[in-house]
Design a protein around this motif. Sequence first.
Motif, PDB file in Angstrom:
ATOM      1  N   ILE A  72       0.736  -1.186  -0.135  1.00 10.47           N
ATOM      2  CA  ILE A  72       0.188   0.123   0.091  1.00 10.47           C
ATOM      3  C   ILE A  72       0.781   1.242   0.047  1.00 10.47           C
ATOM      4  O   ILE A  72       0.631   2.368  -0.791  1.00 10.47           O
ATOM      5  CB  ILE A  72      -0.944   0.113   1.236  1.00 10.47           C
ATOM      6  N   LEU A  73       1.887   1.370   0.858  1.00 12.24           N
ATOM      7  CA  LEU A  73       2.615   2.445   1.039  1.00 12.24           C
ATOM      8  C   LEU A  73       3.561   2.510  -0.164  1.00 12.24           C
ATOM      9  O   LEU A  73       3.986   3.734  -0.718  1.00 12.24           O
ATOM     10  CB  LEU A  73       3.550   2.388   2.422  1.00 12.24           C
ATOM     11  N   SER A  74       4.013   1.608  -0.762  1.00 17.54           N
ATOM     12  CA  SER A  74       5.019   1.758  -2.160  1.00 17.54           C
ATOM     13  C   SER A  74       4.258   2.049  -3.081  1.00 17.54           C
ATOM     14  O   SER A  74       4.669   2.448  -4.364  1.00 17.54           O
ATOM     15  CB  SER A  74       5.415   0.112  -2.097  1.00 17.54           C
ATOM     16  N   SER A  75       2.811   1.873  -3.219  1.00 18.48           N
ATOM     17  CA  SER A  75       2.220   2.463  -4.234  1.00 18.48           C
ATOM     18  C   SER A  75       1.582   3.903  -4.357  1.00 18.48           C
ATOM     19  O   SER A  75       1.295   4.654  -5.257  1.00 18.48           O
ATOM     20  CB  SER A  75       0.610   1.729  -4.382  1.00 18.48           C
ATOM     21  N   GLY A  76       2.318   4.840  -3.508  1.00 17.04           N
ATOM     22  CA  GLY A  76       2.267   6.117  -3.260  1.00 17.04           C
ATOM     23  C   GLY A  76       1.480   6.642  -2.260  1.00 17.04           C
ATOM     24  O   GLY A  76       1.182   7.829  -2.001  1.00 17.04           O
ATOM     25  N   VAL A  77       0.657   5.755  -1.462  1.00 16.04           N
ATOM     26  CA  VAL A  77      -0.276   6.207  -0.490  1.00 16.04           C
ATOM     27  C   VAL A  77       0.628   6.570   0.696  1.00 16.04           C
ATOM     28  O   VAL A  77       1.329   6.120   1.341  1.00 16.04           O
ATOM     29  CB  VAL A  77      -1.343   4.922  -0.118  1.00 16.04           C
ATOM     30  N   SER A  78       0.082   7.690   1.391  1.00 14.67           N
ATOM     31  CA  SER A  78       0.996   8.182   2.558  1.00 14.67           C
ATOM     32  C   SER A  78       0.388   7.495   3.839  1.00 14.67           C
ATOM     33  O   SER A  78      -0.701   6.845   3.915  1.00 14.67           O
ATOM     34  CB  SER A  78       0.645   9.716   2.615  1.00 14.67           C
ATOM     35  N   PHE A  79       1.331   7.465   4.780  1.00 21.29           N
ATOM     36  CA  PHE A  79       0.916   6.911   5.936  1.00 21.29           C
ATOM     37  C   PHE A  79      -0.392   7.711   6.525  1.00 21.29           C
ATOM     38  O   PHE A  79      -1.243   6.575   7.022  1.00 21.29           O
ATOM     39  CB  PHE A  79       2.000   7.074   6.931  1.00 21.29           C
ATOM     40  N   MET A  80      -0.212   8.947   6.568  1.00 20.91           N
ATOM     41  CA  MET A  80      -1.532   9.547   7.118  1.00 20.91           C
ATOM     42  C   MET A  80      -2.870   9.041   6.326  1.00 20.91           C
ATOM     43  O   MET A  80      -3.858   8.984   6.868  1.00 20.91           O
ATOM     44  CB  MET A  80      -1.499  11.064   7.218  1.00 20.91           C
ATOM     45  N   ARG A  81      -2.850   8.996   5.005  1.00 19.07           N
ATOM     46  CA  ARG A  81      -3.881   8.447   4.184  1.00 19.07           C
ATOM     47  C   ARG A  81      -4.271   7.200   4.647  1.00 19.07           C
ATOM     48  O   ARG A  81      -5.500   6.610   4.694  1.00 19.07           O
ATOM     49  CB  ARG A  81      -3.581   8.588   2.908  1.00 19.07           C
ATOM     50  N   PHE A  82      -3.119   6.146   4.762  1.00 18.94           N
ATOM     51  CA  PHE A  82      -3.338   4.808   5.270  1.00 18.94           C
ATOM     52  C   PHE A  82      -4.201   4.904   6.847  1.00 18.94           C
ATOM     53  O   PHE A  82      -5.159   3.939   6.865  1.00 18.94           O
ATOM     54  CB  PHE A  82      -1.991   4.109   5.384  1.00 18.94           C
ATOM     55  N   LEU A  83      -3.935   5.848   7.606  1.00 16.87           N
ATOM     56  CA  LEU A  83      -4.619   5.954   8.790  1.00 16.87           C
ATOM     57  C   LEU A  83      -6.179   6.457   8.641  1.00 16.87           C
ATOM     58  O   LEU A  83      -6.914   5.957   9.767  1.00 16.87           O
ATOM     59  CB  LEU A  83      -3.930   6.770   9.733  1.00 16.87           C
ATOM     60  N   ARG A  84      -6.405   6.875   7.433  1.00 14.10           N
ATOM     61  CA  ARG A  84      -7.935   7.271   7.499  1.00 14.10           C
ATOM     62  C   ARG A  84      -8.901   6.496   7.844  1.00 14.10           C
ATOM     63  O   ARG A  84     -10.044   6.863   8.475  1.00 14.10           O
ATOM     64  CB  ARG A  84      -8.023   8.263   6.362  1.00 14.10           C
ATOM     65  N   PRO A  85      -8.937   5.112   7.216  1.00 11.11           N
ATOM     66  CA  PRO A  85     -10.080   4.447   7.644  1.00 11.11           C
ATOM     67  C   PRO A  85     -10.218   4.046   9.033  1.00 11.11           C
ATOM     68  O   PRO A  85     -11.252   3.818   9.647  1.00 11.11           O
ATOM     69  CB  PRO A  85      -9.737   3.120   6.839  1.00 11.11           C
ATOM     70  N   TYR A  86      -8.892   4.152   9.723  1.00 14.53           N
ATOM     71  CA  TYR A  86      -8.954   3.620  11.234  1.00 14.53           C
ATOM     72  C   TYR A  86      -9.699   4.990  11.892  1.00 14.53           C
ATOM     73  O   TYR A  86     -10.197   4.300  12.763  1.00 14.53           O
ATOM     74  CB  TYR A  86      -7.425   3.606  11.670  1.00 14.53           C
ATOM     75  N   PHE A  87      -9.375   6.018  11.539  1.00 17.67           N
ATOM     76  CA  PHE A  87      -9.980   7.123  12.381  1.00 17.67           C
ATOM     77  C   PHE A  87     -11.457   7.112  11.931  1.00 17.67           C
ATOM     78  O   PHE A  87     -12.032   7.593  12.893  1.00 17.67           O
ATOM     79  CB  PHE A  87      -9.234   8.492  11.829  1.00 17.67           C
ATOM     80  N   ILE A  88     -11.871   6.805  10.901  1.00 14.88           N
ATOM     81  CA  ILE A  88     -13.147   6.793  10.618  1.00 14.88           C
ATOM     82  C   ILE A  88     -13.903   5.750  11.578  1.00 14.88           C
ATOM     83  O   ILE A  88     -14.938   6.023  12.206  1.00 14.88           O
ATOM     84  CB  ILE A  88     -13.489   6.288   9.028  1.00 14.88           C
ATOM     85  N   GLY A  89     -13.270   4.627  11.498  1.00 12.67           N
ATOM     86  CA  GLY A  89     -13.783   3.465  12.519  1.00 12.67           C
ATOM     87  C   GLY A  89     -13.863   3.991  13.673  1.00 12.67           C
ATOM     88  O   GLY A  89     -14.708   3.750  14.602  1.00 12.67           O
ATOM     89  N   ALA A  90     -12.552   4.706  14.523  1.00 13.08           N
ATOM     90  CA  ALA A  90     -12.337   5.079  15.709  1.00 13.08           C
ATOM     91  C   ALA A  90     -13.517   6.080  16.011  1.00 13.08           C
ATOM     92  O   ALA A  90     -14.179   6.237  17.147  1.00 13.08           O
ATOM     93  CB  ALA A  90     -11.247   5.573  16.084  1.00 13.08           C
ATOM     94  N   THR A  91     -13.959   6.914  14.967  1.00 19.33           N
ATOM     95  CA  THR A  91     -14.912   8.086  15.151  1.00 19.33           C
ATOM     96  C   THR A  91     -16.423   7.524  15.513  1.00 19.33           C
ATOM     97  O   THR A  91     -17.152   7.840  16.278  1.00 19.33           O
ATOM     98  CB  THR A  91     -15.187   9.030  14.080  1.00 19.33           C
ATOM     99  N   LEU A  92     -16.724   6.361  14.718  1.00 20.57           N
ATOM    100  CA  LEU A  92     -18.071   5.658  15.048  1.00 20.57           C
ATOM    101  C   LEU A  92     -18.116   4.991  16.282  1.00 20.57           C
ATOM    102  O   LEU A  92     -19.090   5.146  16.990  1.00 20.57           O
ATOM    103  CB  LEU A  92     -18.066   4.655  13.963  1.00 20.57           C
ATOM    104  N   VAL A  93     -16.770   4.288  16.832  1.00 17.68           N
ATOM    105  CA  VAL A  93     -16.866   3.678  17.936  1.00 17.68           C
ATOM    106  C   VAL A  93     -16.957   4.704  19.078  1.00 17.68           C
ATOM    107  O   VAL A  93     -17.514   4.523  20.019  1.00 17.68           O
ATOM    108  CB  VAL A  93     -15.506   3.086  18.165  1.00 17.68           C
TER     109      VAL A  93
END
Length: 328
Positions: free
Chosen positions: A61-82
């Motif tokens: 994922i990170l090698s394809s050019g996705v930043s680490f912060m973009r990688f964290l976005r789904p986790y933040f969405i899940g954490a927000t719901l919780v």
Amino acid sequence: MIDISENVDKMIEQQAPMTEILWYYFYFTLHYANLLFPFFLFLSIIWFTSKLANNTEIIAILSSGVSFMRFLRPYFIGATLVAIVVFFMGMFIVPQASKGYNEFREVYIHKNRNKVSTQALYNQINDNEIIYVRSFNPSNQTGYDFTLEHFDGNKMEYKISAQYIQFKDSVYSLNNYVKRTIGEREDIIEKERKKDTMFEFEMEDMVPVSYVADTKNLIELNRFIESEKRKGSGNISTYQFNLYKRWSAPLTAFILTLIAVAVSSMKRRGGMGINLLFGVAVAFVFIFFDKVFGVLAEQSGFPPLLAVAIPILVFGILAVVLVRNARR
């Protein structure tokens, strides 16, 4: 199952109805789910992210050019719901469950427990009256070395004292009753061996049950704290700590999410087991910090807001450091 094995004998002895037992375990589930929700989130993120890391998917994922912060976005969405679920449960749903949970335990499990409070208890029950007892026993509704002082502004009008006061059959029974009415030139003293009378206050005004703050929703708890401040209650720190803990619960979900992702996003030789071990260790340290500062707030006069904020700040800083290292 552990709770059943520990308490089934007491439930049978006290002849607890089956319907109340079923409701008790429904409340039990909500009560502990609310306490453990952030840690369920924490361990599930470690499990899921460790699987991604072990399959080398995070590197791809990170090698394809996705930043680490973009990688964290789904986790933040899940954490927000919780966090939203935890907030509304903690503020409005769990207090009602805690009330049923604690009342069942008081009636059927702790019924024969010695519950004498040995500390001096003061309470201003209204604008004109202050009560005092040296100790209080909720099991038989008895307060020892009772005093009631009635004021008109700053002037005391009369003072009632008794060796003990007991609430029974809807009346208050006072032993060795003495009433001293303050006069212009001399005081009027009335004495009786035993006197039955009525008062405007309830026995709970002498010493609220220890779990009273757990049973009130956000609006009720704010009103209760203001009322206790006017009365001069000595338990204000405990009630404020409970309130601040509810507000901090959603923030805890985000902090533990960051720590879990940072710890488990790297592929390790030990695999998922090392990540889970570290996660459990962090969870225990967090609980330890939380309990230590909770006791400080309730027993030593430590500011309740600081008692809640310090563990959040410490683990928030730890989360930022771990995320920075994970990005590298």
